[in-house]
Every structure is written in C-alpha cells, then in structure tokens.
Design a protein around this motif. Structure first.
Motif, PDB file in Angstrom:
ATOM      1  N   GLN A 350     -18.446  -5.881  -8.884  1.00 38.57           N
ATOM      2  CA  GLN A 350     -18.092  -5.078 -10.050  1.00 38.57           C
ATOM      3  C   GLN A 350     -16.722  -4.425  -9.856  1.00 38.57           C
ATOM      4  N   LEU A 351     -16.454  -3.942  -8.656  1.00 37.42           N
ATOM      5  CA  LEU A 351     -15.143  -3.333  -8.385  1.00 37.42           C
ATOM      6  C   LEU A 351     -14.022  -4.360  -8.495  1.00 37.42           C
ATOM      7  N   ARG A 352     -14.281  -5.607  -8.078  1.00 45.13           N
ATOM      8  CA  ARG A 352     -13.253  -6.644  -8.227  1.00 45.13           C
ATOM      9  C   ARG A 352     -12.915  -6.852  -9.696  1.00 45.13           C
ATOM     10  N   ALA A 353     -13.954  -6.895 -10.531  1.00 47.98           N
ATOM     11  CA  ALA A 353     -13.718  -7.076 -11.963  1.00 47.98           C
ATOM     12  C   ALA A 353     -12.972  -5.870 -12.543  1.00 47.98           C
ATOM     13  N   THR A 354     -13.291  -4.675 -12.069  1.00 46.95           N
ATOM     14  CA  THR A 354     -12.594  -3.468 -12.526  1.00 46.95           C
ATOM     15  C   THR A 354     -11.118  -3.506 -12.133  1.00 46.95           C
ATOM     16  N   MET A 355     -10.840  -3.985 -10.920  1.00 47.87           N
ATOM     17  CA  MET A 355      -9.448  -4.072 -10.469  1.00 47.87           C
ATOM     18  C   MET A 355      -8.659  -5.067 -11.315  1.00 47.87           C
ATOM     19  N   GLU A 356      -9.295  -6.172 -11.687  1.00 49.60           N
ATOM     20  CA  GLU A 356      -8.616  -7.143 -12.544  1.00 49.60           C
ATOM     21  C   GLU A 356      -8.336  -6.537 -13.925  1.00 49.60           C
ATOM     22  N   ALA A 357      -9.339  -5.844 -14.469  1.00 48.13           N
ATOM     23  CA  ALA A 357      -9.159  -5.212 -15.774  1.00 48.13           C
ATOM     24  C   ALA A 357      -8.073  -4.142 -15.722  1.00 48.13           C
ATOM     25  N   TYR A 358      -8.020  -3.406 -14.619  1.00 47.53           N
ATOM     26  CA  TYR A 358      -7.020  -2.346 -14.470  1.00 47.53           C
ATOM     27  C   TYR A 358      -5.608  -2.929 -14.439  1.00 47.53           C
ATOM     28  N   SER A 359      -5.441  -4.030 -13.694  1.00 48.14           N
ATOM     29  CA  SER A 359      -4.114  -4.650 -13.606  1.00 48.14           C
ATOM     30  C   SER A 359      -3.632  -5.128 -14.971  1.00 48.14           C
ATOM     31  N   ARG A 360      -4.541  -5.700 -15.761  1.00 48.79           N
ATOM     32  CA  ARG A 360      -4.155  -6.163 -17.082  1.00 48.79           C
ATOM     33  C   ARG A 360      -3.799  -4.991 -18.003  1.00 48.79           C
ATOM     34  N   MET A 361      -4.561  -3.918 -17.891  1.00 45.61           N
ATOM     35  CA  MET A 361      -4.379  -2.787 -18.799  1.00 45.61           C
ATOM     36  C   MET A 361      -3.172  -1.920 -18.412  1.00 45.61           C
ATOM     37  N   ALA A 362      -3.036  -1.633 -17.117  1.00 50.44           N
ATOM     38  CA  ALA A 362      -2.032  -0.670 -16.666  1.00 50.44           C
ATOM     39  C   ALA A 362      -0.742  -1.325 -16.204  1.00 50.44           C
ATOM     40  N   ASN A 363      -0.733  -2.674 -16.112  1.00 50.03           N
ATOM     41  CA  ASN A 363       0.428  -3.384 -15.573  1.00 50.03           C
ATOM     42  C   ASN A 363       0.778  -2.877 -14.178  1.00 50.03           C
ATOM     43  N   ARG A 364      -0.222  -2.433 -13.470  1.00 50.83           N
ATOM     44  CA  ARG A 364      -0.084  -1.976 -12.087  1.00 50.83           C
ATOM     45  C   ARG A 364      -1.442  -2.175 -11.422  1.00 50.83           C
ATOM     46  N   ASP A 365      -1.445  -2.628 -10.180  1.00 49.76           N
ATOM     47  CA  ASP A 365      -2.738  -2.823  -9.544  1.00 49.76           C
ATOM     48  C   ASP A 365      -3.321  -1.479  -9.103  1.00 49.76           C
ATOM     49  N   LEU A 366      -4.644  -1.445  -8.984  1.00 51.58           N
ATOM     50  CA  LEU A 366      -5.352  -0.193  -8.712  1.00 51.58           C
ATOM     51  C   LEU A 366      -5.007   0.367  -7.338  1.00 51.58           C
ATOM     52  N   LEU A 367      -4.770  -0.490  -6.358  1.00 52.20           N
ATOM     53  CA  LEU A 367      -4.387   0.008  -5.038  1.00 52.20           C
ATOM     54  C   LEU A 367      -3.068   0.773  -5.098  1.00 52.20           C
ATOM     55  N   SER A 368      -2.114   0.283  -5.898  1.00 53.35           N
ATOM     56  CA  SER A 368      -0.848   1.002  -6.061  1.00 53.35           C
ATOM     57  C   SER A 368      -1.082   2.362  -6.698  1.00 53.35           C
ATOM     58  N   SER A 369      -1.967   2.408  -7.686  1.00 56.42           N
ATOM     59  CA  SER A 369      -2.249   3.672  -8.347  1.00 56.42           C
ATOM     60  C   SER A 369      -2.902   4.663  -7.390  1.00 56.42           C
ATOM     61  N   VAL A 370      -3.807   4.174  -6.531  1.00 55.98           N
ATOM     62  CA  VAL A 370      -4.426   5.060  -5.532  1.00 55.98           C
ATOM     63  C   VAL A 370      -3.358   5.624  -4.600  1.00 55.98           C
ATOM     64  N   SER A 371      -2.386   4.781  -4.220  1.00 56.23           N
ATOM     65  CA  SER A 371      -1.292   5.255  -3.359  1.00 56.23           C
ATOM     66  C   SER A 371      -0.480   6.349  -4.039  1.00 56.23           C
ATOM     67  N   ARG A 372      -0.307   6.236  -5.350  1.00 54.41           N
ATOM     68  CA  ARG A 372       0.493   7.207  -6.080  1.00 54.41           C
ATOM     69  C   ARG A 372      -0.268   8.510  -6.331  1.00 54.41           C
ATOM     70  N   GLU A 373      -1.577   8.419  -6.452  1.00 53.60           N
ATOM     71  CA  GLU A 373      -2.379   9.583  -6.837  1.00 53.60           C
ATOM     72  C   GLU A 373      -2.979  10.341  -5.662  1.00 53.60           C
ATOM     73  N   PHE A 374      -3.133   9.668  -4.504  1.00 54.92           N
ATOM     74  CA  PHE A 374      -3.794  10.290  -3.359  1.00 54.92           C
ATOM     75  C   PHE A 374      -2.901  10.213  -2.129  1.00 54.92           C
ATOM     76  N   SER A 375      -3.295  10.927  -1.098  1.00 55.05           N
ATOM     77  CA  SER A 375      -2.580  10.874   0.172  1.00 55.05           C
ATOM     78  C   SER A 375      -3.569  11.133   1.296  1.00 55.05           C
TER      79      SER A 375
END
Length: 463
Positions: A350-375
């Motif tokens: 399910q998380l893999r499918a969410t990551m694919e959906a996120y990349s299509r929607m945000a034009n950024r992969d979810l791992l990149s977003s986690v890097s930007r939002e957390f530390s």
C-alpha cells in the motif's frame, strides 16, 4: 483498478518462530529459544521491488533482474563512482535528490502496458537525463526473475548430526590453541536452528556450556560474530535493542534498523523476548531513551500492528498521497502525526502505491519530501520505512556499504546485518550491493576485515 496476479497472500512465518496460536507449545522439545549463556549487557530512494511475487519465500521481495548499470537514469557509468547513494543519513543524496541515482523501478510489474510515469525531480543541476527526451521514461517490463522468492546464503545442512558437530567444536577448542578453521567450517554451514541443536548436544555430551567455551577461546570481532550466530534470531534482535539503549547514550540507528524493518510477528516476538530475558518493557525503555516525534514513531513500530493485507487500495493510496502532501509540502510547517499514522499503519504494498500516487501528484517523490520536512532520527526512521516498502534488500545493502565506507569499520552493524539476513535475503542483498556500488559485498568485506573474522564473514556471505 486491480492488478492481475497481485499480490500473493500474507507473510510466511519467520524461520524459527512459533506459528500463530502455537506460542505456548514453542519451542519443540530439545530446542532452546532463548539462551542463558550469552554475555550480559554492559560488558534517498530505492529501486522499486516487483509487485507480483511479494513477499516471497522468505517474506521479502526478490530484487533480481534489475536493469544493468548504465541502463537507468542517473546510473553510474563503468569505471566511475556510483551516483547513488550518497550523502547524509542512510545514503539519501544531499538535498533530497529523489530517485535520481537509483535504478528506476519496473512499473509494468502491475500488469498492463509499459507505464509512462513522470520522472521525479531532483536530478543534479535540475536536468533530466538526455536519454529520456521530455523526461518521460518508459520503464522496462518486469523480468520473470523478479517474481522469485528471496533467499539466504545459509541453508540447513544435509545429513546434519548435532553430536558429531559438537565433537568437532570440542576438539577445535581442546588443548593448546584453537582450530578456528574447524569452527568456521561448522558454524558458517549450519542454520540457526541446527546451531541451537549443536549447543544442546554439546552440553549433553560434555556437561559444559558451548557459549562459555567459545568466549574463552575467542576475542574481539570474531567472538562477537560467533556469539551472534549462536543466538536465536528473536533473542539476537532483543539483545541488540537492549545493548543499543543501555548505558550512556543511545544507538538510534540500531533501533531504526530493527524496529522499522521487521514484520509484525517478528516484532511481537522481540517484545516478548525482551521482557522474558531482560525483565524489561521495550516500550518503556524506548520512551526513556528517545523523545519527540522519533519516540512516537518507534512506539508505533513496537506495537507490531502494521496492516499486512497484501491487496492494494488505489483510492486509499490517492487519498493518503493527498493527505501527506497537505501535511507537508502543501502547508507552512509539518503535521508530523499524519506522516506517523500513514507510514506506521499501511502495508508495504500500500505504501508503494501511495509513493507512486504522490510522485504523480506532487511532481516530487515522497522520500524527497520527507527530507525537506523532517530532520534527525525521525527523518531516518520514516525514510527506512519507505525504503523497505520499495526494496528491503537495497536498504540493507546500503547499510552494509556505509558500515565499511571510509576510515574504520562499523563492525557491529556489519555483523548484525550479515547474521540476521543470512537465512532470509542475503542473496538479494548481495545482488543489490553489486548493482548499487559496482563492487561485490565480498570484495568490500575482504578489504575491510582480516584474519578468522574475515574468513567467517566471507563464508557466511558465500564468497
């Protein structure tokens, strides 16, 4: 939309663990799940795994059959330094470079025609690879090899005789000096369950504790490796967690590596073993040794309640992707609890499918977003969950690489991963290691270790 043939049903039981509902009758007669003679305490983004065939025989995806180096965007060229991974944390490229250096995932694993998916952002200099005009790569279809189950480098020995092996070990330690090669030949070629039987046979035959005898004959890294091999898997994980939180300071990356990568059944067994062997509550120890959002993530993990339904709800994936975007990139500040809830409860498919959906929607992969939002460690923990959802063997390959890269060696991490994955997916970890770093795991181990310690490690990894 449903994906044909995806996925097979649930996780198989972890080797050596009691089947569900049979805990009270475990272990079988003559086996000792938790030893008494062990030393006391104190003394971004990965290539995606195929969807069909997950989990395989060992409970994990089979990564074999990825495109050869040079055949995917951002791939290191022959003779050059690998472009992936690098940087901080668990090797996510600096600045959250996204999928740029990893082999691109075979999207056709879900069936249907070759998928046209926008390439996630984050390529060096903001440039898309020239071999994909317009930035619209067609991912290769899934090779048949990817559907096979995972495999360990150690399998149960045929014609096993516990008494004979106990006698070999006794002779190897008797008299002046120690025959380390004889010890290596036995322990590197027996399954963990067989080692437990050797330990029991040794006490039966000689009235002595094998672990104490080995400790008196060995030292340093060789001693740590041998003792790890003779610990049952559940006990070793519990022991490693206790060791990581004992005394001054906390080894947070050990907590992440174990709690964020194990299955529900494994985690529940670890929690029970931690209580029975050390008389302590794992959750309480986590709360006293960590804090903030990192503490909450680890407490969520040690519940062992992740959804393990292997079917994918694509409507939920789309909704979760939207919620994660609104909790991070789409607002000022970050709603950490939203990330914790989704990443701690959804199944890995399910998380893999969410990551694919996120990349299509945000034009950024979810791992990149986690890097930007957390530390810090909460960032590392969240990334570990996502990385394991994409490709668990690649996560462990990366951990091994950074345990040996540069000056010095993190021997505890090297020992822990080699031992814990030796009967599960070390074959696939070796394949991913060679693909990601253009050198074999055995070559790097040989260059970073020496003596009997090196010989035993290489025997385990199958070099």
């Amino acid at each position: 939309m449903s994906y044909p043939g995806y996925p097979p049903t649930g996780y198989p039981p972890f080797p050596g663990y009691p089947p569900a509902g049979q805990e009270s009758s475990f272990p079988p007669s003559g086996q000792y799940p938790y030893p008494s003679g062990f030393p006391p305490m104190g003394g971004g983004a990965y290539p995606q795994v195929p969807s069909s065939g997950y989990p395989g025989a060992g409970g994990y995806p089979a990564p074999g059959g990825y495109p050869a180096p040079g055949g995917y965007p951002g791939a290191p060229q022959p003779g050059g330094a690998p472009s992936y991974p690098g940087g901080q944390g668990f090797g996510v490229p600096p600045g959250g470079a996204g999928f740029s250096g990893y082999p691109q995932p075979p999207s056709q694993s879900y069936g249907g025609g070759p998928a046209q998916v926008p390439l996630p952002g984050g390529f060096p200099g903001g440039q898309m690879p020239s071999q994909y005009p317009g930035g619209q790569p067609t991912y290769p279809s899934q090779p048949a090899a990817m559907t096979q189950g995972t495999q360990g480098t150690i399998r149960p020995a045929a014609n096993f005789d516990a008494m004979r092996d106990a006698e070999i070990l006794r002779k190897a330690m008797k008299g002046f000096g120690t025959d380390e090669q004889a010890i290596v030949d036995v322990v590197a070629n027996r399954s963990n369950d067989q080692r437990q039987k050797i330990k029991a046979a040794f006490k039966t035959s000689y009235g002595k504790d094998l672990i104490k005898d080995l400790k008196s004959e060995l030292s340093g890294n060789m001693e740590e490796l041998i003792l790890a091999l003779f610990m049952p898997p559940t006990y070793y994980d519990a022991w490693s967690l206790r060791k990581a939180m004992q005394g001054a300071g906390t080894q947070e990356r050990v907590l992440i590596e174990i709690l964020c990568t194990r299955t529900n059944q494994e985690i529940r067994e670890i929690v029970r073993c931690y209580q029975s062997e050390f008389g302590r509550d794992l959750e309480k120890d986590i709360r006293s040794d960590t804090s903030g959002h990192f503490e909450r993530l680890l407490v969520s993990m040690c519940q062992g309640n992740r959804d393990e339904n292997q079917s994918v709800n694509h409507q939920m994936a789309q909704e979760d992707a939207q919620r994660l975007y609104q909790a991070g990139e789409g607002r000022l500040g970050t709603d950490e609890s939203c990330f914790n809830m989704i990443l701690a409860t959804r199944s890995f498919p399910q998380l893999r499918a969410t990551m694919e959906a996120y990349s299509r929607m945000a034009n950024r992969d979810l791992l990149s977003s986690v890097s930007r939002e957390f530390s810090g460690y909460v960032e590392s923990g969240l990334k570990t969950i996502l990385q394991c959802a994409l490709n668990r063997p690649a996560f462990f390959a990366e951990r091994l690489y950074y345990a040996m890269k540069g000056a010095g060696t993190d021997d505890s991490t090297l020992v822990r991963i080699v031992v814990t994955r030796s009967e599960i997916d070390l074959v696939q970890i070796k394949q991913m290691f060679a693909q990601m770093y253009q050198k074999t795991l055995g070559t790097m181990i040989a260059g970073d270790t020496s003596g009997d310690y090196r010989r035993l490690l290489l025997a385990i990894v199958g070099q």
